[in-house]
Design a protein around this motif. Structure first.
Motif, PDB file in Angstrom:
ATOM      1  N   LYS A   1       0.829  -1.207   0.000  1.00 53.55           N
ATOM      2  CA  LYS A   1       0.000   0.000   0.000  1.00 53.55           C
ATOM      3  C   LYS A   1       0.864   1.258   0.000  1.00 53.55           C
ATOM      4  CE  LYS A   1      -4.265  -1.796   2.076  1.00 53.55           C
ATOM      5  NZ  LYS A   1      -3.914  -3.232   2.029  1.00 53.55           N
TER       6      LYS A   1
ATOM      7  N   GLN B   1       2.145   1.750  -3.460  1.00 54.88           N
ATOM      8  CA  GLN B   1       1.130   2.307  -4.366  1.00 54.88           C
ATOM      9  C   GLN B   1       1.049   3.818  -4.201  1.00 54.88           C
ATOM     10  OE1 GLN B   1      -2.775   0.477  -4.248  1.00 54.88           O
ATOM     11  NE2 GLN B   1      -3.715   2.172  -5.365  1.00 54.88           N
TER      12      GLN B   1
ATOM     13  N   ASP C   1       1.905   6.579  -7.211  1.00 55.55           N
ATOM     14  CA  ASP C   1       0.897   7.561  -7.632  1.00 55.55           C
ATOM     15  C   ASP C   1       1.375   8.982  -7.357  1.00 55.55           C
ATOM     16  OD1 ASP C   1      -0.748   5.481  -8.406  1.00 55.55           O
ATOM     17  OD2 ASP C   1      -1.880   5.451  -6.522  1.00 55.55           O
TER      18      ASP C   1
END
Length: 225
Positions: free
Chosen positions: A36, A39, A43
């Motif tokens: 997580k 990610q 981004d």
């Protein structure tokens, strides 16, 4: 601030993402326990690179991907902490218990920060941007972190900012499709906040040795000038 002072090493990342590494539990099958965080890193890096128009080969961000972390003050980690312009700690109970995260924090805040001429920064906006990873009460935070302005997205639909405050980014990612819209909007606003920090402040390069760094979250007065 002179052009000489303002020069940034072209190898330097724009931001340093500081987080508490989730460890593999005994008996569990191998997996990426920090998926997580990665990610978010990908981004946020994409957005920052787009907003700044970074050329190919430039690093928008740095994230330590050593499997267990906290075992070696490696050259690349020391360079990133000593040359990045923005420091983003992902605040969680585990982060506050981590000696290694405190060292990363200290490596950045001991660097001298200078407001750019004619820069228009809101009160409290600095180059350290604490982010709610998993939500904590403000009174639980060390004084050095509590004095900082926690990241809070603005200018979004009325339900999104409260969702971020209640869930943290970890929670938004854990909610799947129910949290995706809020996650996307919050990360976009965070990227804009990173770019604003670059536009308003310059942080003098300084690479710390691990023996210079304390084991707790510290404050350095010059950083808040």
């Amino acid at each position: 601030m002179s052009e000489e002072e303002d020069r940034v090493d072209p190898r330097a990342p724009v931001f340093f993402l500081s987080y508490a590494r989730a460890r593999q539990r005994p008996g569990e099958p191998p997996r990426d326990t920090n998926q997580k965080v990665f990610q978010l890193y990908v981004d946020l890096s994409d957005h920052v690179a787009e907003l700044l128009g970074l050329p190919a080969g430039s690093s928008a961000g740095f994230m330590d991907r050593v499997l267990d972390g906290g075992q070696l003050w490696a050259d690349d980690l020391a360079f990133a902490a000593g040359h990045c312009q923005v420091f983003i700690p992902l605040i969680s109970p585990q982060y506050l218990r981590s000696t290694w995260c405190a060292r990363e924090w200290n490596a950045f805040v001991r660097r001298r920060q200078v407001r750019r001429p004619d820069a228009r920064a809101s009160p409290g906006e600095r180059s350290v941007i604490p982010v709610n990873w998993s939500v904590m009460g403000r009174r639980q935070l060390p004084e050095a972190i509590r004095r900082r302005q926690m990241f809070s997205p603005t200018g979004l639909p009325p339900d999104i900012a409260p969702q971020y405050q209640q869930e943290g980014i970890y929670g938004l990612l854990s909610l799947g499709r129910n949290g995706k819209d809020a996650y996307d909007a919050v990360v976009w606003r965070l990227a804009q906040r990173v770019v604003r920090a670059v536009d308003t402040h310059w942080v003098e390069p300084y690479v710390s040795g691990i023996d210079e760094l304390g084991d707790g979250f510290e404050e350095v007065g010059d950083e808040l000038d």
